[in-house]
Design a protein around this motif. Structure first.
Motif, PDB file in Angstrom:
ATOM      1  N   TYR A  94       0.965  -0.961   0.010  1.00  0.00           N
ATOM      2  CA  TYR A  94      -0.023  -0.179  -0.172  1.00  0.00           C
ATOM      3  C   TYR A  94       0.874   1.308  -0.062  1.00  0.00           C
ATOM      4  CZ  TYR A  94      -3.096   3.529   1.648  1.00  0.00           C
ATOM      5  OH  TYR A  94      -3.743   4.751   1.750  1.00  0.00           O
TER       6      TYR A  94
ATOM      7  N   HIS B   8      -7.210  -5.641   2.983  1.00  0.00           N
ATOM      8  CA  HIS B   8      -6.724  -4.501   2.460  1.00  0.00           C
ATOM      9  C   HIS B   8      -6.660  -3.160   3.611  1.00  0.00           C
ATOM     10  CE1 HIS B   8      -7.589  -5.923  -1.466  1.00  0.00           C
ATOM     11  NE2 HIS B   8      -8.941  -6.409  -0.920  1.00  0.00           N
ATOM     12  N   TRP B   9      -5.328  -2.021   3.344  1.00  0.00           N
ATOM     13  CA  TRP B   9      -5.488  -1.152   3.898  1.00  0.00           C
ATOM     14  C   TRP B   9      -6.178   0.017   3.431  1.00  0.00           C
ATOM     15  CZ3 TRP B   9      -3.090  -0.942   8.525  1.00  0.00           C
ATOM     16  CH2 TRP B   9      -2.094  -1.952   8.938  1.00  0.00           C
TER      17      TRP B   9
ATOM     18  N   GLU C 265       1.227   4.227  -2.966  1.00  0.00           N
ATOM     19  CA  GLU C 265       0.891   5.472  -2.720  1.00  0.00           C
ATOM     20  C   GLU C 265       2.129   6.424  -3.093  1.00  0.00           C
ATOM     21  OE1 GLU C 265      -2.414   5.827  -2.353  1.00  0.00           O
ATOM     22  OE2 GLU C 265      -2.329   6.899  -0.532  1.00  0.00           O
TER      23      GLU C 265
END
Lengths: 327, 193
Positions: free
Chosen positions: A114, A178-179, A118
């Motif tokens: 994640y 999921h984050w 990002e």
């Protein structure tokens, strides 16, 4: 130019959309959503037990850690939280500050993915917006904590050198593999009152530390940045109910400062920093360790003035020393 | 104040209060879910212009509401908490879409709003215009003009002075209206938006 009729139309279309959106039935039952959230009455009971354990643990840690710190001999390592590196999945599991809830094994690797995704997106945006050239940060830095247990779930904090949306610090939750983002925070306010973009551009590449320094039984996070001669930091916490930066009020920290200078760190469940009494241009200053205490009534960290403190008197808890007026 | 059928927080409150008295937390949450879903999904639709995305975000907001239910059930207006979460999720989705476009050399003037499922042109245009507003200003316009909240209620929900809300409303209405008018004129003139 627009006319009043045009502006009236905005409300008309909006209400039409509200009705259109409301007309569609939910695709899930609330019970399905509940089971997805994995929340049960048993877990609530577990949480009460954990809170009780947390309170006992916090008391023990306070006795062990804070006492010696006050006498100027802080313990050399954190007895509670283990800190991972920012890059190695192998080190990204940790013990929550005050609970024994297990962090899902897959959470660490998912967090790496994640944050990397990002960072890639934000880094490209920084280059496209000319921010990389202006601030000359290379490589683009992204830090994150280990996944830690919190309130029956798993959370983490990530910070990025730049976010074009203005929220370079993210509080994340791990759900269903999921984050997802729980909260996005704008850059913290430093001693000059700046909240400029991107004021966390100069993040260190150290991992975000985790401990319960506010004493609420929930994890708090310390993000560090680079300065000329020390490593300032800021604390991300949900103490008081919402995720935010905890401001500091004390030596070297005027009111509303969210970035604490002179190398703050978590030692056990205490937040400590260094006070250097070197008035500008002295040959060598004397360093004193300061222990910061969270004040639930005001929602900020305070610290007593260290011996020989010379400067503006901002501390509200200066119980151990008297303050001298400024030169 | 203009009355709006979309806004019925008292019904939610009663459901929650009833739940606290007579039902378990799960039943109270289920009642809250059924009551609040249409309004929340409508707001998500205004902010995204995409029904599928609106459904996803509404689910996510209500899932978070359940995660924090033991706390927010005691609030005077649990829907207000959930609404804030939902609006933030919508605004985050704008940001992510915006970043993706920056990141993507194939970026075009076509936003994800154009992928709207069975939406009218007006809906697409309004959602597109909302996405170009700063997040809080878009929320102010939705709360006041869409949900029929007063300026004072809007200011309280957003945590800003009433004067700021008035200023935002005046400015955002003009901006959104100009976007709608420009788009319609362009379409009438046979041009591209």
């Amino acid at each position: 130019m627009t006319t009043p009729i045009d502006e009236e139309r905005v409300g008309t279309v909006m209400r039409e959309m509200l009705r259109a959106g409301a007309a569609h039935r939910p695709p899930v039952d609330p019970s399905e959503l509940r089971s997805r959230a994995g929340r049960t009455a048993l877990r609530r009971l577990d949480r009460k037990v954990l809170v009780a354990v947390a309170a006992v643990a916090a008391a023990v840690v306070t006795l062990i850690a804070v006492g010696p710190l006050r006498s100027g001999t802080p313990p050399a390592h954190s007895p509670v939280a283990t800190q991972p590196t920012t890059t190695s999945p192998a080190t990204s599991t940790t013990t929550a500050p005050t609970t024994t809830t297990t962090v899902p094994p897959a959470a660490a690797a998912a967090l790496e993915t994640y944050v990397a995704d990002e960072a890639r997106t934000y880094s490209a945006a920084a280059a496209a917006n000319g921010v990389t050239a202006r601030y000359q940060f290379a490589p683009f830095v992204s830090d994150h904590s280990a996944p830690v247990a919190d309130d029956g779930g798993t959370v983490a904090v990530a910070a990025f050198s730049y976010d074009p949306g203005g929220h370079p610090v993210q509080v994340l939750a791990y759900r269903a593999g999921h984050w997802t983002q729980l909260a996005g925070l704008a850059a913290p306010t430093d001693q000059y009152g700046a909240n400029s973009d991107p004021s966390v551009a100069f993040l260190t590449q150290d991992p975000v530390s985790v401990a319960d320094v506010t004493g609420d039984g929930r994890p708090d996070f310390l993000v560090t940045a680079s300065a000329a001669d020390n490593v300032p930091g800021f604390v991300v916490s949900q103490a008081g109910g919402a995720w935010r930066y905890i401001p500091f009020l004390g030596p070297g920290a005027p009111p509303h400062t969210e970035v604490l200078g002179r190398s703050p760190e978590f030692r056990g469940n205490s937040l400590v920093s260094v006070y250097d009494n070197c008035v500008p241009d002295c040959a060598a200053g004397q360093n004193t360790t300061i222990v910061w205490t969270y004040q639930p009534s005001t929602g900020e960290f305070t610290a007593p003035d260290p011996p020989g403190y010379i400067g503006s008197t901002t501390s509200t808890t200066s119980a151990t020393s008297t303050t001298a007026p400024g030169p | 104040m203009r009355e709006s059928a979309e806004r019925r927080p008292s019904a939610t409150r009663h459901a929650v209060e009833d739940g606290r008295r007579d039902l378990g937390a799960e039943d109270a949450y289920d009642a809250f879910f059924q009551d609040a879903w249409p309004r929340l999904q409508g707001q998500a639709y205004v902010l995204t212009g995409n029904l599928e995305q609106a459904q996803d975000l509404t689910q996510e907001a209500l899932l978070r509401a359940w995660t924090h239910w033991d706390r927010i059930a005691g609030y005077e207006d649990p829907e207000g908490w959930t609404r804030r979460v939902l609006h933030n999720l919508c605004i985050q989705s704008w940001r992510r879409a915006q970043v993706r476009r920056l990141d993507d050399a194939r970026a075009t003037a076509t936003s994800t709003v154009s992928a709207t499922v069975a939406a009218s042109d007006d809906h697409v245009l309004l959602a597109e215009a909302m996405r170009h507003l700063p997040g809080d200003q878009a929320r102010a316009l939705l709360l006041h003009d869409g949900l029929g909240m007063t300026v004072a209620e809007t200011a309280r929900e957003l945590g800003v002075p009433e004067g700021t809300v008035k200023s935002w409303l005046s400015r955002t209405r003009k901006t959104v209206a100009a976007h709608l008018t420009r788009s319609v004129r362009a379409a009438q003139g046979g041009g591209e938006r």
